[in-house]
Write an enzyme that holds these catalytic residues in place. Structure first.
Site: not given
Length: 305
Positions: A149, A177, A250, A253, A276, A285
């Site tokens: 990110r 995150k 993004h 990414r 994730h 994806y």
């Protein structure tokens, strides 16, 4: 512990910032959403968390739905639900009145992946004969090379990256995150771009500030490169590459993940690389690659249309 709603909000924001370690950007987003919510309640004469009912929250959601996109409404619902869960856990109010309020269903949106040719042109766009161009090249190569990110790349410190350069087997540690770290490989293109920047550009940028900044990427004043500046650098590179579709951090990414899957990478590996927490998030994806196969099939097969 404060019982009035503004006090509960202050305590909650302190909780997510200190105890849960959420980023300043995430805390700021919670503050914006919940300030709007408290303004709505204030208009109804509601001043404490204990007074709020499920009906109040449902009508707040309905009011938002009249003017806001479904994604924005869903985000508000999550914010409100978390605030009331905090109030219940702290004994400020009874059961969470937002627990039965569901966010609107979001239409599944496929991430916008660039083609390999488009990515290559963007990565080659910065003028590596300039200080800014060397920095922007390092930024772009890191984003696409690691799937990070933009906040993770801008948050890197120079010493952390030097470890990855001098000890490739150690990989590059990214702070994700919620304070979740992960280690990703640093490919040769990204490593070369970062090393060129460290040798030929960063020392000059660092001299602009009287106080040394530990950040890897520096702006013209010698301070940490911001997310907003990174967006500008990416857009500038896309324009220079002649890529007309909208490009964001993004985009790189998404392209990283899609190109890995197109190349045969395992979904679980891509999940780990992206950071994730659930493989379900990564599965979007696979839809991108199926859509790509459908387009190729329609264009190439004589009986596809």
């Amino acid at each position: 512990m404060n019982a009035d709603l503004p006090g509960v909000l202050t305590d909650y924001l302190n909780h997510v910032r200190v105890e849960r370690g959420l980023s300043p950007n995430t805390v700021a987003a919670y503050r914006r959403d919940l300030t709007r919510y408290l303004t709505f309640l204030e208009g109804r004469g509601i001043t404490t968390a204990a007074e709020v009912t499920t009906v109040d929250i449902s009508e707040f959601v309905q009011e938002l739905s009249d003017t806001q996109a479904a994604s924005s409404v869903a985000r508000h619902v999550v914010s409100v639900r978390n605030l009331h869960a905090f109030a219940a856990d702290e004994g400020i109010a009874g059961e969470n009145p937002a627990s039965e309020v569901s966010p609107p269903k979001l239409a599944a949106r496929l991430p916008k992946a660039l083609s390999v040719d488009e990515v290559t042109r963007i990565l080659d766009a910065p003028n590596r004969g300039t200080i800014a161009g060397l920095r922007d090249a390092a930024l772009l190569e890191l984003l696409y090379g690691t799937g990070a990110r933009v906040s993770e790349v801008c948050g890197l410190d120079v010493d952390e990256v030097r470890v990855a350069l001098f000890e490739p087997e150690a990989g590059l540690r990214l702070r994700g995150k919620g304070g979740k770290d992960r280690v990703v490989p640093l490919g040769s293109y990204a490593a070369r771009a970062v090393n060129d920047y460290l040798v030929r550009a960063r020392p000059t940028l660092a001299q602009a500030s009287a106080r040394p900044d530990p950040a890897l990427l520096l702006n013209q004043r010698g301070h940490r490169f911001s997310r907003q500046s990174a967006w500008g650098a990416i857009r500038s590179a896309a324009e220079g590459a002649g890529v007309t579709t909208e490009v964001s951090p993004h985009s790189l990414r998404h392209s990283f993940a899609t190109h890995l899957l197109d190349g045969g990478a395992d979904l679980r590996v891509v999940q780990e690389l992206l950071g994730h927490s659930s493989v379900a998030t990564t599965q979007i994806y696979t839809l991108v690659t199926i859509e790509h196969l459908r387009e190729v099939h329609a264009a190439a097969h004589p009986r596809a249309r």
